[in-house]
Design a protein around this motif. Structure first.
Motif, PDB file in Angstrom:
ATOM      1  N   ARG A  34      24.194  22.434 -75.874  1.00 28.78           N
ATOM      2  CA  ARG A  34      22.946  22.853 -76.522  1.00 28.78           C
ATOM      3  C   ARG A  34      22.210  21.617 -77.021  1.00 28.78           C
ATOM      4  NH1 ARG A  34      23.344  22.797 -81.955  1.00 28.78           N
ATOM      5  NH2 ARG A  34      25.400  22.614 -82.838  1.00 28.78           N
ATOM      6  N   GLN A  36      20.669  18.946 -79.259  1.00 29.33           N
ATOM      7  CA  GLN A  36      20.877  18.333 -80.563  1.00 29.33           C
ATOM      8  C   GLN A  36      19.838  17.228 -80.693  1.00 29.33           C
ATOM      9  OE1 GLN A  36      24.938  17.017 -80.477  1.00 29.33           O
ATOM     10  NE2 GLN A  36      25.742  19.075 -80.686  1.00 29.33           N
ATOM     11  N   ARG A 144      18.307  19.585 -67.990  1.00 26.15           N
ATOM     12  CA  ARG A 144      18.682  20.975 -67.726  1.00 26.15           C
ATOM     13  C   ARG A 144      17.942  21.513 -66.506  1.00 26.15           C
ATOM     14  NH1 ARG A 144      22.073  19.606 -70.658  1.00 26.15           N
ATOM     15  NH2 ARG A 144      23.128  20.798 -72.229  1.00 26.15           N
TER      16      ARG A 144
END
Length: 168
Positions: A34, A36, A144
């Motif tokens: 995820r 950060q 991503r």
């Protein structure tokens, strides 16, 4: 060099460096599942010269592997006389052409979006803290995007020679 030897070298170069490139994308997803945000705690002094060299080598290997993958893929298509039809999505070569276009988008994303921003996050290029925080989000999303695009890319690469019946 004979046609078959050149084809073999291009194919294996394409496969080997694709594993490096796509493997880095997946490793990134596993290491950082995820987002950060960059918090600015690591100053260039705190990172140290050895760590900076290691990061430059890792990111360089990853980036240049993408170029080898793209050039060997285009080379295979060109030496077989398939390049134009694949890139223009004509006939049965439209399947591998979709893979080529996705790979091209991934390459452009890496070199024109991810890397310029990542250099600022990693401190290779001087940037203010606010800019580095902004760039951290862009690099996360860009990375991503390439990870997600690698899934249809692999599908179209395999479908080009093993799944044409799906598109007939």
């Amino acid at each position: 060099m004979s046609f078959s030897l050149l084809d073999l070298l291009l194919r294996w170069g394409h496969l080997l460096f694709a594993l490096v490139w796509i493997g880095h994308n997946y490793a990134n997803v596993v290491q950082h599942p995820r987002f950060q945000p960059f918090n600015g705690e690591d100053s260039p002094e705190a990172r140290g010269a050895a760590l900076e060299r290691r990061m430059q080598r890792e990111h360089g290997t990853f980036r240049y592997a993408s170029l080898v993958v793209w050039f060997t893929g285009m080379g295979m298509l060109a030496q077989r006389g398939w390049l134009a039809d694949a890139l223009l999505l004509r006939g049965h070569l439209a399947v591998i052409g979709m893979g080529a276009w996705i790979g091209t988008l991934m390459l452009l994303n890496l070199w024109l979006v991810l890397w310029p921003h990542q250099k600022k996050v990693l401190g290779f290029v001087p940037a203010l803290l606010d800019e580095r925080v902004r760039c951290s989000r862009i690099t996360f999303l860009s990375s991503r995007t390439n990870s997600i695009l690698s899934i249809p890319l692999l599908f179209f690469m395999a479908a080009g020679s093993h799944g044409l019946a799906l598109f007939g």
